[in-house]
Write an enzyme that holds these catalytic residues in place. Structure first.
Site, PDB file in Angstrom:
ATOM      1  N   LYS A   1      -4.698   4.695 -26.502  1.00 25.68           N
ATOM      2  CA  LYS A   1      -4.539   4.412 -25.072  1.00 25.68           C
ATOM      3  C   LYS A   1      -4.632   2.917 -24.787  1.00 25.68           C
ATOM      4  O   LYS A   1      -3.944   2.400 -23.930  1.00 25.68           O
ATOM      5  CB  LYS A   1      -5.610   5.181 -24.281  1.00 25.68           C
TER       6      LYS A   1
ATOM      7  N   ARG B   1     -12.417  11.727 -14.177  1.00 24.71           N
ATOM      8  CA  ARG B   1     -12.161  11.086 -12.880  1.00 24.71           C
ATOM      9  C   ARG B   1     -12.693   9.648 -12.822  1.00 24.71           C
ATOM     10  O   ARG B   1     -12.453   8.929 -11.854  1.00 24.71           O
ATOM     11  CB  ARG B   1     -12.801  11.889 -11.743  1.00 24.71           C
TER      12      ARG B   1
ATOM     13  N   HIS C   1      29.192  -3.736 -25.874  1.00 33.45           N
ATOM     14  CA  HIS C   1      28.925  -4.804 -26.844  1.00 33.45           C
ATOM     15  C   HIS C   1      28.263  -4.270 -28.106  1.00 33.45           C
ATOM     16  O   HIS C   1      27.660  -5.018 -28.852  1.00 33.45           O
ATOM     17  CB  HIS C   1      28.083  -5.900 -26.190  1.00 33.45           C
TER      18      HIS C   1
ATOM     19  N   GLU D   1       7.807   8.241 -27.565  1.00 33.65           N
ATOM     20  CA  GLU D   1       6.376   8.412 -27.846  1.00 33.65           C
ATOM     21  C   GLU D   1       5.891   9.839 -27.675  1.00 33.65           C
ATOM     22  O   GLU D   1       4.948  10.251 -28.346  1.00 33.65           O
ATOM     23  CB  GLU D   1       5.516   7.436 -27.042  1.00 33.65           C
TER      24      GLU D   1
ATOM     25  N   ASN E   1     -16.728   9.136  -3.067  1.00 28.61           N
ATOM     26  CA  ASN E   1     -15.443   8.920  -3.728  1.00 28.61           C
ATOM     27  C   ASN E   1     -14.459   8.525  -2.641  1.00 28.61           C
ATOM     28  O   ASN E   1     -14.349   9.225  -1.637  1.00 28.61           O
ATOM     29  CB  ASN E   1     -15.001  10.220  -4.425  1.00 28.61           C
ATOM     30  N   GLY E   2     -13.762   7.393  -2.810  1.00 25.05           N
ATOM     31  CA  GLY E   2     -12.816   6.947  -1.789  1.00 25.05           C
ATOM     32  C   GLY E   2     -13.028   5.479  -1.491  1.00 25.05           C
ATOM     33  O   GLY E   2     -13.698   4.773  -2.248  1.00 25.05           O
TER      34      GLY E   2
ATOM     35  N   GLU F   1      12.222   2.435 -19.905  1.00 26.28           N
ATOM     36  CA  GLU F   1      10.987   3.224 -19.802  1.00 26.28           C
ATOM     37  C   GLU F   1      11.259   4.691 -20.180  1.00 26.28           C
ATOM     38  O   GLU F   1      10.452   5.323 -20.863  1.00 26.28           O
ATOM     39  CB  GLU F   1      10.420   3.093 -18.378  1.00 26.28           C
TER      40      GLU F   1
ATOM     41  N   LYS G   1       9.338   6.626 -23.200  1.00 25.83           N
ATOM     42  CA  LYS G   1       8.583   7.879 -22.998  1.00 25.83           C
ATOM     43  C   LYS G   1       9.075   8.941 -23.973  1.00 25.83           C
ATOM     44  O   LYS G   1       8.290   9.676 -24.565  1.00 25.83           O
ATOM     45  CB  LYS G   1       8.766   8.417 -21.574  1.00 25.83           C
TER      46      LYS G   1
ATOM     47  N   CYS H   1     -13.466   9.043  -8.303  1.00 24.26           N
ATOM     48  CA  CYS H   1     -14.804   9.177  -8.884  1.00 24.26           C
ATOM     49  C   CYS H   1     -15.093  10.672  -8.884  1.00 24.26           C
ATOM     50  O   CYS H   1     -14.379  11.442  -8.252  1.00 24.26           O
ATOM     51  CB  CYS H   1     -15.848   8.500  -8.027  1.00 24.26           C
TER      52      CYS H   1
ATOM     53  N   TRP I   1     -15.568   5.374 -10.874  1.00 25.32           N
ATOM     54  CA  TRP I   1     -14.356   4.619 -11.214  1.00 25.32           C
ATOM     55  C   TRP I   1     -14.328   3.481 -10.205  1.00 25.32           C
ATOM     56  O   TRP I   1     -13.982   3.658  -9.040  1.00 25.32           O
ATOM     57  CB  TRP I   1     -13.126   5.514 -11.074  1.00 25.32           C
TER      58      TRP I   1
HETATM   59  C1  F6R Z   1       3.422   3.688 -23.045  1.00 22.82           C
HETATM   60  C2  F6R Z   1       2.144   3.017 -22.958  1.00 22.82           C
HETATM   61  C3  F6R Z   1       2.018   1.666 -23.547  1.00 22.82           C
HETATM   62  C4  F6R Z   1       1.223   0.736 -22.619  1.00 22.82           C
HETATM   63  C5  F6R Z   1       0.991  -0.613 -23.296  1.00 22.82           C
HETATM   64  C6  F6R Z   1       0.270  -1.580 -22.377  1.00 22.82           C
HETATM   65  O1  F6R Z   1       3.394   4.927 -22.409  1.00 22.82           O
HETATM   66  O2  F6R Z   1       1.195   3.541 -22.437  1.00 22.82           O
HETATM   67  O3  F6R Z   1       3.272   1.117 -23.826  1.00 22.82           O
HETATM   68  O4  F6R Z   1       1.932   0.579 -21.436  1.00 22.82           O
HETATM   69  O5  F6R Z   1       0.230  -0.425 -24.456  1.00 22.82           O
HETATM   70  O6  F6R Z   1      -0.966  -1.059 -21.985  1.00 22.82           O
HETATM   71  P1  F6R Z   1      -1.744  -1.633 -20.749  1.00 22.82           P
HETATM   72  O7  F6R Z   1      -0.953  -1.327 -19.526  1.00 22.82           O
HETATM   73  O8  F6R Z   1      -3.069  -0.927 -20.763  1.00 22.82           O
HETATM   74  O9  F6R Z   1      -1.865  -3.114 -20.955  1.00 22.82           O
END
Ligand code: F6R
Length: 610
Positions: free
Chosen positions: A605, A27, A506, A490, A102-103, A483, A487, A2, A76
């Site tokens: 996001k 935060r 294969h 993207e 915060n905590g 993963e 990364k 927070c 948060w």
């Molecule tokens: C990749 C990424 C996305 C999310 C996916 C699920 O870096 O951020 O692949 O992981 O859209 O999102 P959440 O976890 O919010 O359900």
């Protein structure tokens, strides 16, 4: 996480607090609030709003409280959904003491019952409110003595700022494991979670350490420990611009969040483990313990990075708890005709708690009578609200669009869940103890990796010349390879394929030549020799190899073109270490190509559409 800002000075406090909160919004941003002491009555005028700081700003613009001392908070949520009642500041029964925090106060439930027994009335679901009532009880004339006395009764983590109409013109602050600094202006003093909140007024700060307290008035400040021993502290001049400060000196949120990995692991473990006994306590699962005990099958689900964490969860659950587990894309599960075995459980993994497919999978599972659990970071999100039970990540807000720190905390929580279920099913407690001991060492091992960032940056510069990448790994490293490839795609818009190393022969091996490098995730585990053989096959075809291996593994280094070493750990925990260099690799590749790594093109996001 927070954000806290407190002010004692000669200017009007409310606009200053508001400006500080806006800069701390990264935060936390589910609710915000402010308390300003009236110049004549000394009573606090309090305003709290659900949502972003902008909602609070709207309300303040209609009625700006007057006064030169105040505290404020952007939340948060950890205990209690985002609501006006749960937003900070929190007050005692007499509304004479106001607290922002915060905590996490770990013993809040016991304290709350004790305080209720002594006649205190609570108006929120938060852990924080106990502090306001404790300070009220401990007050004998000075606010700092009351706060010190109250702190002695708390267990957990905190950054506090407290004001009182019974000792006006003063802000008392305290820190234990949550960041807090004191800032020194001209006839004014501030407390804040980080320097970005105060930089428009001053660059002179003093960082508080754990166990320290500060009292600030307009004309001075005093720092002491809780036993009132005065401390002399170094004044630091902040070298950052405002924008840099918001990111804690990091050039991007993604970078900051990768560097938060050690703290995130620590936060996911806090209050949940008793290492010596091999015990895991997950309050969120207690209510459904009986149903979990009867569970015969577990389906893990999620999308993107969360799906990769779920894949690891499948390994952990089968290995530690002996429960048949499988991972399904939420987008597939929602449309598949899956026969539901008796006592089936769905475990949805989601950072945002809002991903449309994951939410739909969860709703379908509940309709089919499955017990629905969630591992979610955003408190009060739709998935968190709709699950039967769940566990929060406590990773703090993730601002960078690419999920980094959330993945690491998902892995930790999945491990804890597997140990929790394992204990129910009579797992070897020696193994549980060993894993917990190793888990506690992970933050320091991660820091060691982060300190070698320059080496990864150099590797990124070298590999920036290539356009296509293969990522391989097996068993616990297979989801890490997926993963790593995600990364890279993207963040640096490079073509990357993530494969289980066993699949190499294969098909994918046909792509390999001197222009097609492979990133091999090959830590020291029971399957390392097999991946090493795959590396030999790639080398025989002139494919460059960047290996992520365990310190001291000379054989891997001989076969690979380049090797980045991570510290040794238990094989189940290797993903927590091998993922970090891969996150940094994609970050530096993206930055070297001049891309906006915090907001990669075409992405959002939170994917709230199908
Ligand atoms: C990749 C990424 C996305 C999310 C996916 C699920 O870096 O951020 O692949 O992981 O859209 O999102 P959440 O976890 O919010 O359900």
């Amino acid at each position: 996480m927070c954000g806290i800002v407190g002010y004692a000075g000669k200017r009007e406090a409310a606009p200053i607090l508001l400006d500080g909160l806006k800069r701390l919004e990264y935060r936390g941003y589910d609710s915000a609030g402010i308390a300003v002491q009236d110049g004549s009555t000394h009573d606090a005028k309090v305003l709290r709003k659900v949502g972003r700081v902008a909602q609070l700003e709207d309300a303040l613009q209609r009625s700006m409280p007057q006064g030169i001392t105040g505290i404020s908070h952007t939340r948060w949520a950890t205990h209690g959904v985002p609501s006006v009642g749960n937003a900070h500041p929190h007050a005692d029964c007499t509304a004479a003491f106001h607290v922002v925090h915060n905590g996490i106060i770990e013993n809040y439930a016991t304290l709350r019952e004790e305080l209720k027994g002594r006649g205190h009335r609570f108006s929120s679901e938060t852990d924080t409110e106990v502090m306001a009532h404790l300070v009220e009880e401990c007050f004998r004339g000075t606010l700092e003595d009351a706060v010190a006395e109250a702190l002695r009764r708390l267990r957990g983590t905190w950054a506090f700022a407290v004001i009182s109409s019974r000792d006006p013109g003063k802000v008392v602050a305290a820190r234990n494991s949550s960041p807090l600094l004191l800032a020194i202006g001209d006839n004014e003093h501030f407390v804040a979670s980080d320097a970005s909140a105060v930089l428009s007024a001053t660059k002179k700060v003093v960082y508080l350490e754990d166990g320290e307290m500060a009292v600030l008035t307009y004309d001075g400040f005093r720092i002491s420990d809780v036993d009132d021993i005065e401390l002399r502290k170094r004044l630091v001049e902040i070298p950052w611009t405002l924008e840099e400060a918001e990111k804690g000196g990091h050039s991007h949120f993604m970078h900051k969040e990768i560097w938060e990995g050690p703290e995130v692991v620590h936060n996911a473990l806090r209050g949940r483990i008793r290492t010596k006994e091999g015990m895991v306590k997950l309050g969120g699962l207690e209510e459904v313990q009986e149903r979990l005990y009867r569970a015969e099958r577990l389906v893990l689900t999620g999308m993107g990075t969360a799906f990769h964490a779920a894949l690891l969860g499948e390994y952990f659950l089968e290995e530690l708890a002996g429960i048949p587990a499988e991972t399904e894309y939420a987008a597939e599960f929602r449309y598949k005709k899956t026969p539901v075995a008796r006592n089936s459980v769905l475990l949805a993994v989601s950072q945002s708690g809002e991903t449309a497919d994951t939410l739909a999978a969860l709703r379908k599972a509940r309709e089919q009578g499955m017990l629905a659990l969630g591992i979610v970071n955003v408190v009060g999100s739709t998935i968190a609200r709709e699950t039967d039970a769940g566990i929060y990540n406590h990773a703090g807000p993730e601002i960078g669009v690419a999920s980094t720190k959330a993945f690491l905390s998902q892995v930790v929580v999945l491990l804890l869940t597997s140990l929790f279920l394992g204990k129910q099913r009579g797992m070897d407690m020696g193994l549980a103890k060993e894993i917990l001991e190793e888990l506690e060492k992970i933050p320091e091992k991660m820091r060691k990796i982060l300190r070698q960032e320059d080496q990864i940056k150099e590797l990124a510069n070298h590999y920036a010349a290539f356009h296509d990448f293969l990522f391989i790994g097996r068993k616990f490293s297979a989801p890490v390879a997926l993963e790593g490839a995600l990364k890279l795609k993207e963040i640096s818009y490079l073509h990357a394929e993530g494969y289980n190393a066993a699949e190499m022969k294969h098909g994918p091996i046909a792509m390999i030549d001197e222009n097609f490098p492979t990133v091999a995730v090959v830590p020291d585990d029971m399957i390392r020799d097999k991946t090493l053989s795959n590396m030999e096959e790639i080398r025989a075809r002139q494919g460059p190899i960047l290996a992520i291996a365990t310190e001291g593994d000379r054989k891997v280094a001989e076969v690979a073109t380049d090797t980045f070493f991570v510290p040794k750990t238990h094989e189940m925990l290797t993903p927590l270490l091998t993922t970090v260099p891969l996150q940094l690799l994609s970050y530096h590749l993206g930055v070297s190509k001049g891309y906006d790594v915090d907001k990669p093109r075409n992405l959002a996001k939170s994917v709230t559409v199908e």
